[in-house]
Design a protein around this motif. Structure first.
Motif, PDB file in Angstrom:
ATOM      1  N   MET A   1       0.814  -1.206   0.000  1.00 47.11           N
ATOM      2  CA  MET A   1       0.000   0.000   0.000  1.00 47.11           C
ATOM      3  C   MET A   1       0.854   1.267   0.000  1.00 47.11           C
ATOM      4  N   THR A   2       2.052   1.137   0.610  1.00 47.74           N
ATOM      5  CA  THR A   2       2.947   2.301   0.637  1.00 47.74           C
ATOM      6  C   THR A   2       3.302   2.762  -0.766  1.00 47.74           C
ATOM      7  N   ASP A   3       3.478   1.800  -1.673  1.00 55.40           N
ATOM      8  CA  ASP A   3       3.820   2.133  -3.057  1.00 55.40           C
ATOM      9  C   ASP A   3       2.722   2.982  -3.694  1.00 55.40           C
ATOM     10  N   ALA A   4       1.464   2.638  -3.426  1.00 54.02           N
ATOM     11  CA  ALA A   4       0.341   3.390  -3.993  1.00 54.02           C
ATOM     12  C   ALA A   4       0.302   4.806  -3.432  1.00 54.02           C
ATOM     13  N   VAL A   5       0.559   4.950  -2.125  1.00 53.30           N
ATOM     14  CA  VAL A   5       0.555   6.279  -1.506  1.00 53.30           C
ATOM     15  C   VAL A   5       1.676   7.138  -2.071  1.00 53.30           C
ATOM     16  N   VAL A   6       2.878   6.566  -2.159  1.00 53.03           N
ATOM     17  CA  VAL A   6       4.020   7.320  -2.690  1.00 53.03           C
ATOM     18  C   VAL A   6       3.764   7.714  -4.140  1.00 53.03           C
ATOM     19  N   ALA A   7       3.257   6.760  -4.934  1.00 51.52           N
ATOM     20  CA  ALA A   7       2.961   7.059  -6.338  1.00 51.52           C
ATOM     21  C   ALA A   7       1.912   8.149  -6.452  1.00 51.52           C
ATOM     22  N   GLY A   8       0.890   8.105  -5.589  1.00 48.12           N
ATOM     23  CA  GLY A   8      -0.147   9.139  -5.615  1.00 48.12           C
ATOM     24  C   GLY A   8       0.388  10.503  -5.245  1.00 48.12           C
ATOM     25  N   LEU A   9       1.250  10.546  -4.230  1.00 48.11           N
ATOM     26  CA  LEU A   9       1.835  11.821  -3.818  1.00 48.11           C
ATOM     27  C   LEU A   9       2.700  12.412  -4.935  1.00 48.11           C
ATOM     28  N   ILE A  10       3.542  11.564  -5.527  1.00 48.85           N
ATOM     29  CA  ILE A  10       4.406  12.061  -6.607  1.00 48.85           C
ATOM     30  C   ILE A  10       3.555  12.507  -7.790  1.00 48.85           C
ATOM     31  N   LEU A  51     -10.442  14.058  -9.088  1.00 53.84           N
ATOM     32  CA  LEU A  51     -11.452  13.449  -9.956  1.00 53.84           C
ATOM     33  C   LEU A  51     -10.808  12.760 -11.149  1.00 53.84           C
ATOM     34  N   TYR A  52      -9.834  13.437 -11.751  1.00 54.61           N
ATOM     35  CA  TYR A  52      -9.168  12.840 -12.903  1.00 54.61           C
ATOM     36  C   TYR A  52      -8.366  11.604 -12.497  1.00 54.61           C
ATOM     37  N   ALA A  53      -7.751  11.638 -11.306  1.00 55.53           N
ATOM     38  CA  ALA A  53      -7.046  10.448 -10.820  1.00 55.53           C
ATOM     39  C   ALA A  53      -8.035   9.296 -10.628  1.00 55.53           C
ATOM     40  N   GLY A  54      -9.210   9.609 -10.073  1.00 53.53           N
ATOM     41  CA  GLY A  54     -10.233   8.584  -9.883  1.00 53.53           C
ATOM     42  C   GLY A  54     -10.751   8.022 -11.194  1.00 53.53           C
ATOM     43  N   ILE A  55     -10.987   8.911 -12.175  1.00 54.25           N
ATOM     44  CA  ILE A  55     -11.449   8.468 -13.493  1.00 54.25           C
ATOM     45  C   ILE A  55     -10.415   7.555 -14.135  1.00 54.25           C
ATOM     46  N   ALA A  56      -9.146   7.934 -14.009  1.00 53.28           N
ATOM     47  CA  ALA A  56      -8.083   7.120 -14.595  1.00 53.28           C
ATOM     48  C   ALA A  56      -8.020   5.747 -13.931  1.00 53.28           C
ATOM     49  N   VAL A  57      -8.177   5.695 -12.607  1.00 56.84           N
ATOM     50  CA  VAL A  57      -8.162   4.418 -11.889  1.00 56.84           C
ATOM     51  C   VAL A  57      -9.344   3.556 -12.319  1.00 56.84           C
ATOM     52  N   ALA A 143      -0.159  -2.329 -16.115  1.00 52.47           N
ATOM     53  CA  ALA A 143       0.580  -3.234 -16.990  1.00 52.47           C
ATOM     54  C   ALA A 143       1.799  -3.816 -16.278  1.00 52.47           C
ATOM     55  N   ALA A 144       2.368  -3.041 -15.349  1.00 55.38           N
ATOM     56  CA  ALA A 144       3.560  -3.498 -14.647  1.00 55.38           C
ATOM     57  C   ALA A 144       3.209  -4.297 -13.396  1.00 55.38           C
ATOM     58  N   GLN A 145       2.293  -3.755 -12.585  1.00 58.20           N
ATOM     59  CA  GLN A 145       1.940  -4.395 -11.321  1.00 58.20           C
ATOM     60  C   GLN A 145       0.594  -3.825 -10.875  1.00 58.20           C
ATOM     61  N   GLU A 146      -0.404  -4.677 -10.818  1.00 56.23           N
ATOM     62  CA  GLU A 146      -1.761  -4.210 -10.508  1.00 56.23           C
ATOM     63  C   GLU A 146      -1.914  -3.969  -9.016  1.00 56.23           C
ATOM     64  N   TRP A 147      -2.535  -2.832  -8.658  1.00 55.26           N
ATOM     65  CA  TRP A 147      -2.849  -2.552  -7.263  1.00 55.26           C
ATOM     66  C   TRP A 147      -4.194  -3.173  -6.906  1.00 55.26           C
ATOM     67  N   PRO A 148      -4.379  -3.573  -5.633  1.00 54.59           N
ATOM     68  CA  PRO A 148      -5.727  -3.934  -5.189  1.00 54.59           C
ATOM     69  C   PRO A 148      -6.592  -2.681  -5.081  1.00 54.59           C
ATOM     70  N   ALA A 149      -7.893  -2.891  -4.852  1.00 54.82           N
ATOM     71  CA  ALA A 149      -8.824  -1.762  -4.798  1.00 54.82           C
ATOM     72  C   ALA A 149      -8.411  -0.740  -3.745  1.00 54.82           C
ATOM     73  N   ARG A 150      -7.921  -1.227  -2.593  1.00 56.82           N
ATOM     74  CA  ARG A 150      -7.505  -0.303  -1.538  1.00 56.82           C
ATOM     75  C   ARG A 150      -6.323   0.542  -2.004  1.00 56.82           C
ATOM     76  N   GLY A 151      -5.392  -0.085  -2.724  1.00 60.74           N
ATOM     77  CA  GLY A 151      -4.244   0.653  -3.231  1.00 60.74           C
ATOM     78  C   GLY A 151      -4.654   1.732  -4.212  1.00 60.74           C
TER      79      GLY A 151
END
Length: 208
Positions: A1-10, A51-57, A143-151
């Protein structure tokens, strides 16, 4: 989950950091009205990014079944899009400057918190490069590594939080920081920093 948070922040900082017409509009609104109006405008920008991040997810989730067979090419396409956005941002920053006068004219009717929030939300949503940016990030990551829904949820929340924190910093328009960021040198530096962050994200997608 840390990877998703860091990626989101960046990702959030990558799209928010360049100080262009939108940031100058937020800064000018705060200077002419109040910090409440400026903060509302800042949150409008951050909401659009979220919103755009959510649409993309969600779009990435909808395409999940199609990603597997084309994971390799999709990953390279996503990396190419991100690097193109980084290069374009840096090139435009070196060639052009934001137009403070135009931003001031646009901001004349945004003198209340509600109008400032709605106005900046709409203005930011009208930028198609934002959704292209987030779509490339999410599809490349899938394509590289799928996150779970929480991620994926954490990615969206972190992207919103990063954008909001930066825009609220911009909204402190009367401060020395605000004046430095809105000057020609500040706009150039922030654009180059953003391009660097986007390049880092592209490399993370490439390396998985």
């Amino acid at each position: 989950m840390t990877d998703a948070v860091v990626a989101g922040l960046i990702a959030g900082y990558g799209v928010a950091v360049p100080v262009g017409a939108i940031a100058i509009l937020v800064l000018g609104l705060t200077a002419r009205t109040s910090i409440r109006v400026g903060a509302a405008a800042a949150l409008g920008v951050a909401t659009a990014d979220g919103l755009y991040a959510g649409i993309a997810v969600l779009g990435g989730a909808a395409l999940a079944g199609l990603v597997g067979p084309v994971a390799g090419p999709l990953r390279w396409i996503a990396v190419g899009v991100l690097l193109a956005l980084a290069g374009t941002g840096a090139w435009n920053a070196l060639r052009h400057r934001a137009d403070p006068a135009r931003a001031a004219r646009t901001g004349r009717s945004l003198g209340t918190p509600a109008r400032a929030y709605a106005g900046l939300l709409v203005l930011t949503l009208l930028n198609p490069m934002t959704i292209l940016y987030f779509a490339a990030l999410v599809l490349g990551r899938r394509a590289a590594q799928e996150w779970p829904a929480r991620g994926e949820l954490l990615f969206v929340v972190a992207a919103f939080a990063a954008s909001a924190s930066w825009q609220l910093l911009i909204a402190s328009g009367g401060s020395l920081v605000g004046r430095m960021l809105s000057g020609p040198r500040g706009r150039l530096v922030t654009a180059l920093v953003s391009s660097g962050l986007i390049t880092v994200l592209a490399l993370k997608v490439l390396l998985g």
